[in-house]
Scaffold this motif. Structure first.
Motif, mmCIF file in Angstrom:
data_model
loop_
_atom_site.group_PDB
_atom_site.id
_atom_site.type_symbol
_atom_site.label_atom_id
_atom_site.label_comp_id
_atom_site.label_asym_id
_atom_site.label_seq_id
_atom_site.Cartn_x
_atom_site.Cartn_y
_atom_site.Cartn_z
ATOM 1 N N LEU A 19 19.628 18.911 -13.560
ATOM 2 C CA LEU A 19 18.851 17.741 -13.946
ATOM 3 C C LEU A 19 18.827 17.580 -15.463
ATOM 4 N N ALA B 62 13.433 17.777 -17.067
ATOM 5 C CA ALA B 62 13.075 17.339 -15.721
ATOM 6 C C ALA B 62 12.466 18.484 -14.921
ATOM 7 N N LEU C 21 10.238 16.301 -8.890
ATOM 8 C CA LEU C 21 11.235 15.318 -8.457
ATOM 9 C C LEU C 21 11.439 15.395 -6.947
ATOM 10 N N LEU D 249 13.549 9.413 -12.010
ATOM 11 C CA LEU D 249 13.884 10.054 -13.279
ATOM 12 C C LEU D 249 13.741 9.114 -14.474
#
Length: 439
Positions: free
Chosen positions: A315, A319, A324, A371
């Motif tokens: 990622l 992140a 996520l 994201l």
């Protein structure tokens, strides 16, 4: 919605070594939306609808009656694969075979590259063996350098060595000649296992398997999966191939009815559906190329070459993979494998199963929304302060994925082998923490 979200988060938190089952997730999420599964590495094109219809028609008998003994089912599988039944042992999933390999054949130590399939580290540790973990270098795309691994095995004095080919989770594949060279150099060990559970999805080499060589070697076992290849994880069947002595030792330890009636029914259907199975593998290989291309267009996402039916990605900087994962499931109905609980990996990595293009488009849209906050998909925008990647929002009208489509297969990125120097040793619980936090 909030209560379901907290339940999902808790379910992942308590699954310390592997992801929670699809059934457990379905019970928590309910019928709010269907789940598009990028977590469990199944073949989406097999069995065929006709095969599922046949299984459904025979469901009552399959559930009512005992299966045949394992010898009968193994003999039929061997007639399909062209193997000698004396060199094969079938198990209730490859995990059962890993368990028996550990109990029967692994003495005080086992060497294995990491990250890899978790049972190859967890199982021997649970029985008190020393696990010598060889970190695959991220800087070289997690490629295993056989010479360096052999040096590591020698330096540690490991008596068993295991490699997964292709490796899980990164999909890295050693060519057949490299695997044979590795076996030659480790022929003095008690045991060398080549786990080929995902090899049938590979297309880099016409025949990369070392099954035919394993039966001629005194210390080699090749492990193969049927559930992964046939898209039937729930059936739980796999097999190993080795010389008759090794295979017979494992076979003698297994219960007579360790294989269920679903496994028997599918095995006896295989001869009729071999062309459809071969076609399904070609479809997965095509989808893998397209999926790698689609993912590689996302800013900051690193996509590693793969020969499995999954793709390993890193990622963007900053992140949070666990957050996520939870938001993709909650807001987009997309289930991904976050690798924070995988030794040698971290929460910054995902393993994404190869799926058909409509599903991949749903995944990409969910990644874009979660994201980067781009309005390409339906669903709520990120809440203030909840951006997974810090930084300015995209400009109005700025597409992160261009409208034009790549005209052909994505070229495989160049990956260089790791330098031939001794890798740091890691073993035991404290080492697990060092590997995870240092990844």
């Amino acid at each position: 919605m909030a209560e379901a979200g907290s339940n999902v988060t808790e379910l992942f938190r308590t699954s310390t070594a592997h992801s929670p089952s699809y059934a457990a997730l379905s019970r928590v999420t309910g019928d709010r939306q269907p789940i598009t599964d990028f977590c469990i590495p199944c073949n989406p094109y097999f069995p065929t609808p006709e095969m599922f219809e046949q299984l459904g028609d025979r469901l009552r008998d399959i559930l009512t009656y005992y299966p045949s003994g394992a010898d009968t089912i193994t003999a039929e599988l061997c007639s399909v694969l062209g193997l000698n039944p004396q060199t094969v042992a079938m198990g209730n999933g490859s995990t059962e075979l890993i368990t028996w390999i550990d109990h029967l054949l692994v003495r005080e130590s086992l060497a294995v590259p990491v990250p890899t399939f978790g049972r190859w580290t967890d199982q021997p540790m649970e029985t008190g063996k020393r696990v010598d973990m060889f970190p695959l270098p991220e800087s070289h795309g997690f490629v295993l350098d056989p010479a360096t691994f052999v040096d590591f095995v020698r330096s540690r004095g490991s008596r068993t060595a295991v490699i997964c080919n292709p490796n899980n989770p990164d999909g890295g594949l050693l060519p057949r000649h490299a695997v044979l060279a590795l076996l030659d150099q480790l022929q003095d060990l008690d045991l060398v296992v080549v786990d080929e559970s995902f090899l049938e999805f590979a297309d880099a080499e016409a025949d990369a398997s070392v099954v035919g060589d394993a039966v001629l070697r005194p210390n080699t076992i090749v492990l193969r999966s049927l559930g992964k290849n046939f898209g039937l994880h729930g059936v739980r069947f796999g097999y190993l191939v080795a010389n008759p002595g090794l295979a017979g030792l494992v076979r003698a330890a297994l219960p007579k009815w360790n294989l269920n009636s679903f496994a028997e029914t599918v095995v006896f259907m295989l001869k009729e559906y071999r062309p459809e199975y071969a076609h399904s593998l070609r479809l997965v290989q095509r989808d893998r190329q397209e999926m790698i291309w689609q993912l590689s267009r996302l800013p900051g996402l690193t996509v590693y070459p793969s020969q499995g039916n999954f793709v390993y990605v890193r990622l963007p900087e900053g992140a949070d993979g666990a957050l996520l994962r939870n938001r993709l499931l909650e807001e987009h109905g997309v289930l991904v494998r976050e690798c924070g609980n995988k030794i040698g990996s971290s929460s910054r990595y995902l393993r994404l199963v190869v799926r058909p293009q409509p599903d991949v488009q749903r995944l990409v849209a969910g990644l874009e929304r979660t994201l980067y906050g781009t309005p390409h998909t339906s669903g709520p925008a990120p809440l203030p302060g909840q951006d997974l990647v810090p930084g300015p929002a995209p400009l109005p009208g700025q597409d992160l994925v261009p409208a034009t489509r790549h005209p052909g297969p994505m070229p495989t990125p160049a990956v260089h082998p790791s330098p031939a120097h001794a890798m740091p040793y890691a073993s035991g619980t404290a080492a697990v923490d060092r590997l995870v936090h240092g990844a």
